[in-house]
Every structure is written in C-alpha cells, then in structure tokens.
Write a protein that holds these residues in place. Structure first.
Motif, PDB file in Angstrom:
ATOM      1  N   ARG A  78       0.863  -1.189   0.000  1.00 14.51           N
ATOM      2  CA  ARG A  78       0.000   0.000   0.000  1.00 14.51           C
ATOM      3  C   ARG A  78       0.900   1.240   0.000  1.00 14.51           C
ATOM      4  O   ARG A  78       1.716   1.424   0.901  1.00 14.51           O
ATOM      5  CB  ARG A  78      -0.929   0.026   1.216  1.00 14.51           C
ATOM      6  CG  ARG A  78      -1.952  -1.109   1.216  1.00 14.51           C
ATOM      7  CD  ARG A  78      -2.902  -0.990   2.387  1.00 14.51           C
ATOM      8  NE  ARG A  78      -3.768   0.173   2.278  1.00 14.51           N
ATOM      9  CZ  ARG A  78      -4.913   0.211   1.592  1.00 14.51           C
ATOM     10  NH1 ARG A  78      -5.311  -0.854   0.918  1.00 14.51           N
ATOM     11  NH2 ARG A  78      -5.648   1.295   1.585  1.00 14.51           N
ATOM     12  N   GLN A  79       0.723   2.062  -0.987  1.00 18.45           N
ATOM     13  CA  GLN A  79       1.557   3.261  -1.111  1.00 18.45           C
ATOM     14  C   GLN A  79       1.203   4.263  -0.012  1.00 18.45           C
ATOM     15  O   GLN A  79       0.038   4.499   0.285  1.00 18.45           O
ATOM     16  CB  GLN A  79       1.362   3.905  -2.494  1.00 18.45           C
ATOM     17  CG  GLN A  79       2.310   5.047  -2.769  1.00 18.45           C
ATOM     18  CD  GLN A  79       2.177   5.538  -4.212  1.00 18.45           C
ATOM     19  OE1 GLN A  79       1.337   5.066  -4.962  1.00 18.45           O
ATOM     20  NE2 GLN A  79       3.016   6.490  -4.578  1.00 18.45           N
ATOM     21  N   GLY A  80       2.235   4.828   0.612  1.00 20.01           N
ATOM     22  CA  GLY A  80       2.022   5.840   1.634  1.00 20.01           C
ATOM     23  C   GLY A  80       1.507   5.288   2.953  1.00 20.01           C
ATOM     24  O   GLY A  80       0.830   5.996   3.704  1.00 20.01           O
ATOM     25  N   TYR A 115       3.229   9.930   5.538  1.00 21.69           N
ATOM     26  CA  TYR A 115       2.373   8.750   5.369  1.00 21.69           C
ATOM     27  C   TYR A 115       0.900   9.156   5.370  1.00 21.69           C
ATOM     28  O   TYR A 115       0.501  10.111   6.030  1.00 21.69           O
ATOM     29  CB  TYR A 115       2.642   7.737   6.478  1.00 21.69           C
ATOM     30  CG  TYR A 115       4.025   7.143   6.425  1.00 21.69           C
ATOM     31  CD1 TYR A 115       4.390   6.275   5.401  1.00 21.69           C
ATOM     32  CD2 TYR A 115       4.980   7.465   7.394  1.00 21.69           C
ATOM     33  CE1 TYR A 115       5.665   5.733   5.343  1.00 21.69           C
ATOM     34  CE2 TYR A 115       6.261   6.927   7.343  1.00 21.69           C
ATOM     35  CZ  TYR A 115       6.596   6.066   6.311  1.00 21.69           C
ATOM     36  OH  TYR A 115       7.862   5.541   6.254  1.00 21.69           O
ATOM     37  N   LYS A 116       0.108   8.380   4.646  1.00 23.51           N
ATOM     38  CA  LYS A 116      -1.330   8.639   4.555  1.00 23.51           C
ATOM     39  C   LYS A 116      -2.138   7.656   5.393  1.00 23.51           C
ATOM     40  O   LYS A 116      -3.305   7.910   5.700  1.00 23.51           O
ATOM     41  CB  LYS A 116      -1.783   8.553   3.099  1.00 23.51           C
ATOM     42  CG  LYS A 116      -1.115   9.591   2.195  1.00 23.51           C
ATOM     43  CD  LYS A 116      -1.547   9.403   0.752  1.00 23.51           C
ATOM     44  CE  LYS A 116      -0.843  10.399  -0.170  1.00 23.51           C
ATOM     45  NZ  LYS A 116      -1.215  10.190  -1.592  1.00 23.51           N
ATOM     46  N   PRO A 141      -5.572  -8.006   3.057  1.00 25.19           N
ATOM     47  CA  PRO A 141      -4.203  -8.461   3.363  1.00 25.19           C
ATOM     48  C   PRO A 141      -3.242  -7.289   3.476  1.00 25.19           C
ATOM     49  O   PRO A 141      -3.315  -6.325   2.714  1.00 25.19           O
ATOM     50  CB  PRO A 141      -3.857  -9.347   2.153  1.00 25.19           C
ATOM     51  CG  PRO A 141      -5.168  -9.740   1.568  1.00 25.19           C
ATOM     52  CD  PRO A 141      -6.092  -8.586   1.809  1.00 25.19           C
ATOM     53  N   LEU A 142      -2.347  -7.368   4.452  1.00 29.25           N
ATOM     54  CA  LEU A 142      -1.364  -6.310   4.690  1.00 29.25           C
ATOM     55  C   LEU A 142       0.025  -6.935   4.636  1.00 29.25           C
ATOM     56  O   LEU A 142       0.308  -7.887   5.339  1.00 29.25           O
ATOM     57  CB  LEU A 142      -1.608  -5.679   6.062  1.00 29.25           C
ATOM     58  CG  LEU A 142      -0.928  -4.346   6.343  1.00 29.25           C
ATOM     59  CD1 LEU A 142      -1.489  -3.268   5.432  1.00 29.25           C
ATOM     60  CD2 LEU A 142      -1.113  -3.955   7.802  1.00 29.25           C
TER      61      LEU A 142
END
Length: 204
Positions: A78-80, A115-116, A141-142
């Motif tokens: 996941r971006q950011g 970070y977002k 999923p992470l």
C-alpha cells in the motif's frame, strides 16, 4: 511543572536504549529487546525504525526519561502506508493518559513523515480504545517488511506466538533472528489468535 512527550528515533537517543529494553521486557517477557542497541546502529529516520516516547519537562535542567516504545515498518503493498508494532508504555506511567497521548503523537509522527495510512495490530480487548480515536478495522491483506523482528507477540489464551506470517518479508541481514520461530499460515491468521488489524487514515 509541565511535561512534554515526543517520539524520537532510538538511534538519536542511544543513552536511553537500556530504559527502552526494560520497558519492552516488562510488557513482553519473551521479546528480543536485547537486539535494540545493534538495530539502532543501522536505522535511519522513518521506517523501519524504533522510536522511544521521551518525557521531557519544560525545565531544561531536568533530564529526559523514556516512557514508551513503538516500531515503524514499511507496508509494501500500500503506497504511503506504515505499520506500527511493539507499542507499549512504561508500567509505572500507565493510567495517566500517556497511552492515548502516545498514540496521538504516533499519528502525528507518521503524518509528518508523509504517510497517509497508519496500521497496527491489536488484541480484541483494545478494539474500543482505538475505535474511539477514529481508527477503523482493516480486513484486507497487509504486507510488511521486517515485522516482529523483536518478537514482541504474546500468546492469547494459550495460542501460538507467531514470529512471521505470509505477506511479511524478513528484514534483510536479520533473517537469522526469525530462525526456529513459528510461521503463521493463512488459516491460523483467520483464527482467534490473529488479532485485529486497525488503520488510521491520516488527514493533512
């Protein structure tokens, strides 16, 4: 006397690392907090990086003390996004609102770093605490880099202690730390011992 609290990278406050080791061991008796001094030599700001929650009085003549720990890790799918683990507060400092303050300061730190999204994994009995602070349950999923390097997981109801799991890439150069541990399966992660993944969407 007013007290201020700031998350600082452990590599910038190495003289407080022994205090951090003690705090982690009190919270997670089987953790590998003894790795912190060596880790601090290799870490830069942001993630992966361990941070200490520093309590410093407004009178600069008084010394700073360490009252908490958190470790930021990259989220690779996941971006950011960044993942926070090993969050704990010194047992002697609890029930004073420092846990909530530390969580808010961690959110601010992640936002400052660009970070977002801020993720963490919790046990079910902490769910209401996070929901009241506008966190949300995350069910996708992470994937992480170097999660649980310090082995800070603890057993729930006698369940297994997972050292790593699908979606986690071992921290380069530190793969030896994970040897002999338990690799969680997808089935195990869907069970009662997996905890709950929470996310805080960080607004600018």
């Amino acid at each position: 006397m007013a007290l201020l609290y700031t998350w600082k990278p452990l590599h910038s406050i190495r003289y407080l690392i022994p205090s951090c080791v003690s705090i982690l061991r009190a919270e997670y008796p089987k953790c590998k907090a003894d790795l912190l001094p060596e880790l601090a030599k290799h870490e830069l700001n942001h993630a992966p990086c361990s941070y200490g929650l520093v309590e410093h009085p407004d009178d600069k003549r008084d010394e700073e003390t360490l009252v908490g720990h958190v470790r930021f890790l990259p989220v690779t799918n996941r971006q950011g996004a960044v993942y926070a683990e090993g969050f704990c507060i010194d047992v002697e400092k609890r029930r004073k609102g420092i846990g909530e303050l530390g969580t808010l300061r961690a959110e601010h730190l992640a936002r400052e770093q660009g970070y977002k999204e801020l993720f963490t994994s919790i046990y079910p009995h902490f769910k209401e605490f996070y929901l009241k602070q506008s966190w949300s349950i995350f069910k996708k999923p992470l994937h992480t880099l170097g999660a649980n390097l310090l082995h800070t997981n603890t057993s729930v109801n006698g369940g297994p202690i997972f050292v790593s799991w699908p979606g986690n890439t071992l921290y380069p150069g530190w793969e030896w730390v994970y040897e002999g541990g338990i690799m969680a399966t997808e089935e195990a992660l869907a069970g009662e011992f997996s905890g709950i993944v929470m996310v805080k969407y960080l607004k600018r």
